[in-house]
Design a protein around this motif. Structure first.
Motif, short mmCIF file in Angstrom:
data_model
loop_
_atom_site.label_atom_id
_atom_site.label_comp_id
_atom_site.label_asym_id
_atom_site.label_seq_id
_atom_site.Cartn_x
_atom_site.Cartn_y
_atom_site.Cartn_z
N ALA A 1 0.84 -1.20 -0.03
CA ALA A 1 0.08 -0.02 0.02
C ALA A 1 0.77 1.25 0.13
O ALA A 1 2.08 1.28 0.52
CB ALA A 1 -0.95 0.09 1.29
N TRP A 2 0.18 2.37 -0.68
CA TRP A 2 0.94 3.65 -0.50
C TRP A 2 0.08 4.85 -0.79
O TRP A 2 -1.03 4.65 -1.16
CB TRP A 2 2.15 3.53 -1.82
CG TRP A 2 1.60 3.46 -2.88
CD1 TRP A 2 1.47 4.51 -4.02
CD2 TRP A 2 1.28 2.36 -3.63
NE1 TRP A 2 0.98 3.87 -5.16
CE2 TRP A 2 1.01 2.61 -5.03
CE3 TRP A 2 1.50 0.75 -3.19
CZ2 TRP A 2 0.72 1.63 -6.02
CZ3 TRP A 2 1.27 -0.19 -4.30
CH2 TRP A 2 0.73 0.25 -5.65
N GLY A 3 0.54 6.08 -0.22
CA GLY A 3 -0.33 7.30 -0.16
C GLY A 3 -0.66 7.67 0.97
O GLY A 3 0.05 7.49 1.96
N GLY B 1 0.03 -0.27 10.38
CA GLY B 1 0.27 0.21 11.78
C GLY B 1 0.51 1.50 12.00
O GLY B 1 0.65 2.11 13.20
N SER B 2 0.42 2.41 11.03
CA SER B 2 0.77 3.85 11.05
C SER B 2 -0.18 4.71 10.58
O SER B 2 -1.15 4.07 9.38
CB SER B 2 2.32 4.02 10.37
OG SER B 2 2.61 5.26 10.03
N ARG B 3 -0.34 6.04 10.98
CA ARG B 3 -1.01 6.95 10.07
C ARG B 3 -0.40 7.84 9.18
O ARG B 3 -0.81 8.99 8.90
CB ARG B 3 -2.02 7.80 11.10
CG ARG B 3 -2.84 6.64 11.91
CD ARG B 3 -3.97 7.38 13.01
NE ARG B 3 -4.71 6.67 13.66
CZ ARG B 3 -5.85 6.36 13.11
NH1 ARG B 3 -6.42 6.72 12.20
NH2 ARG B 3 -6.61 5.47 13.94
N ALA B 4 0.98 7.64 9.08
CA ALA B 4 1.79 8.30 8.31
C ALA B 4 1.65 8.16 6.75
O ALA B 4 1.05 7.18 6.22
CB ALA B 4 3.25 8.08 8.60
N THR B 5 2.03 9.08 6.03
CA THR B 5 1.94 9.10 4.60
C THR B 5 3.07 8.21 4.06
O THR B 5 3.98 8.42 4.66
CB THR B 5 1.90 10.42 3.67
OG1 THR B 5 0.50 10.81 3.93
CG2 THR B 5 2.13 10.27 2.42
N SER B 6 2.97 7.26 3.01
CA SER B 6 4.17 6.67 2.42
C SER B 6 3.96 7.00 0.90
O SER B 6 3.10 6.66 0.12
CB SER B 6 3.92 4.92 2.70
OG SER B 6 5.16 4.42 1.97
N THR B 7 5.24 7.51 0.35
CA THR B 7 5.20 7.81 -1.15
C THR B 7 5.65 6.57 -1.91
O THR B 7 5.93 6.69 -3.26
CB THR B 7 6.09 9.01 -1.23
OG1 THR B 7 7.52 8.65 -0.64
CG2 THR B 7 5.74 10.15 -0.29
N ALA B 8 6.03 5.67 -1.27
CA ALA B 8 6.53 4.24 -1.73
C ALA B 8 5.75 3.08 -1.16
O ALA B 8 5.30 3.30 -0.18
CB ALA B 8 8.13 4.25 -1.79
N PRO B 9 5.56 1.98 -2.16
CA PRO B 9 4.90 0.74 -1.60
C PRO B 9 5.33 0.21 -0.30
O PRO B 9 6.40 0.13 -0.03
CB PRO B 9 5.09 -0.33 -2.66
CG PRO B 9 5.12 0.77 -4.03
CD PRO B 9 5.90 1.88 -3.54
N CYS B 10 4.50 0.01 0.92
CA CYS B 10 5.01 -0.39 2.00
C CYS B 10 4.42 -1.52 2.33
O CYS B 10 3.09 -1.95 1.78
CB CYS B 10 4.82 0.49 3.19
SG CYS B 10 3.12 1.07 3.38
N LYS B 11 4.49 -2.66 3.06
CA LYS B 11 4.11 -3.89 3.46
C LYS B 11 2.70 -3.90 4.26
O LYS B 11 2.88 -3.19 5.41
CB LYS B 11 4.88 -5.09 3.87
CG LYS B 11 4.43 -6.47 3.88
CD LYS B 11 5.65 -7.28 4.10
CE LYS B 11 4.87 -8.67 3.85
NZ LYS B 11 5.90 -9.63 4.06
N VAL B 12 1.33 -4.17 4.00
CA VAL B 12 0.41 -4.37 4.78
C VAL B 12 0.68 -5.50 5.66
O VAL B 12 1.05 -6.62 5.03
CB VAL B 12 -0.82 -4.37 3.83
CG1 VAL B 12 -2.14 -4.66 4.91
CG2 VAL B 12 -1.15 -3.30 3.05
N GLY B 13 0.12 -5.65 6.82
CA GLY B 13 0.29 -6.94 7.56
C GLY B 13 -0.48 -7.86 7.28
O GLY B 13 -1.45 -8.47 8.13
#
Length: 369
Positions: A170-172, A182-194
């Motif tokens: 997920a990203w955005g 687990g975060s409410r931060a924005t991510s500009t690159a794909p990160c792993k969903v649990g």
């Protein structure tokens, strides 16, 4: 399905303010109208997005692996190198070999046969996945480092990818927990969903669903309307179990509501019900039951023999063997019944032979072909 000299046509109805009906106008249509220049026999998927019930855009994937787009283009989400709204379909630039498409709020995604993802449109929260935020891209660009993808989904301001190994990226924007990490931060690159062992994904406006290998459903993100389906209205930054559901074969999302079809052909809904999206109560959706949000799935008995489901901004659409059935908000004629009166019923389409349906998840329009 109606036809013309060019063959079967793609049909649309509902809100047309930004050209999202694709018929060369910016007027609403209360009944099916032909999308200009698209032969339905050449279309393999439709996807529709937008940021309000009035403003929307749509994508069509063709058998030759190219993509057409039309409607709102405020952030370049049409992908043709301009920021000008398009009232008829135009080719999305430089895309070939595409097998899946996803329309978000004001951005879009395309998946290649080789498992690579391209994105374009609004990038205010990094929802394009290119490692930056701000501005927009009016032409597609590949998301670096994201490979082995089998399905994509786009929310209002975030994006999802399901990988062949059953994990999700997920990203955005993450303010509501919609990235599921687990975060409410924005991510500009794909990160792993649990998550692991996932077979399908779907994105609402600010929440997401995932179908597991054991036919249950996980959810995460915004939950003010109960759209996570876990008997609460508390948002979650990590995936939670949707209550009660087993044997699920299909999931779909509206802006703030969801549908699931089980292997026994029953249909379930939960989340926002302000406009009768869950098909409860009387036929006018005026009763208290009709407009009660549901924080856990409820069965929708009026839907039988459903082959495919989709949720719009404030309405729903289902495809059965011989009809297209719509319900919920009808302020712009998105139910296709010839009026703006809310309710439910089948859309009258001559020579019906429908294969694909799409409801504008952020816009008040419906599409079939």
């Amino acid at each position: 399905m109606s036809s013309n000299a060019d063959g079967a046509v793609v049909l649309s109805w509902g809100a047309g303010r930004t050209g999202q009906l694709g018929n060369g106008t910016t007027s609403d249509s209360l009944s099916p109208t032909a999308v200009t220049g698209l032969n339905a026999e050449a279309v393999t998927k439709l996807s529709a997005g937008g940021v309000s019930v009035e403003n929307g855009f749509a994508l069509a994937l063709l058998k030759d692996g190219t993509v057409r787009a039309w409607g709102d283009n405020v952030a370049g989400q049409i992908g043709n190198g301009t920021l000008i709204d398009q009232t008829v379909p135009v080719m999305v630039a430089s895309l070939t070999g595409i097998k899946d498409i996803a329309a978000g709020g004001t951005h879009a995604l395309a998946l290649t046969e080789g498992g690579r993802v391209f994105s374009w449109g609004d990038n205010a929260y990094g929802q394009l996945g290119h490692g930056t935020s701000g501005g927009e891209r009016s032409k597609p660009a590949e998301i670096s480092g994201l490979t082995g993808v089998k399905q994509i989904a786009a929310g209002a301001d975030f994006s999802l990818a399901l990988l062949t190994d059953g994990t999700v990226r997920a990203w955005g924007r993450g303010i509501h927990g919609q990235l599921g990490n687990g975060s409410r931060a924005t991510s500009t690159a794909p990160c792993k969903v649990g998550l692991t062992d996932i077979v399908a994904i779907a994105a609402g406006a600010h929440h997401a669903l995932a179908l597991t290998t054991d036919d249950t459903v996980k959810s995460w993100g915004y939950n003010l309307h109960g759209q996570l389906g876990n008997s609460s209205t508390e948002s979650s930054t990590v995936p939670v179990d949707v209550d009660w559901l087993e044997g699920v074969s299909e999931i779909s999302t509206g802006a703030h509501h969801n549908y699931a079809k089980t292997s026994d052909s029953h249909v379930w809904g939960w989340g926002d019900n302000q406009y009768g999206q869950l098909l409860e109560g009387d036929e006018t959706f005026d009763s208290d039951v009709s407009r009660t949000n549901r924080t856990a799935p409820v069965e929708i008995p009026r839907l039988e023999g459903v082959q495919f489901l989709d949720g719009g901004a404030r309405h729903g659409v289902a495809l059965t063997a011989d009809a297209v059935f719509t319900w919920g908000d009808n302020s712009h004629g998105q139910l296709g019944h010839g009026t703006t009166v809310p309710g439910y019923g089948s859309v009258k389409i001559p020579n019906t032979s429908i294969r694909f349906i799409a409801a504008g998840r952020g816009g008040g329009a419906t599409y079939v072909c």
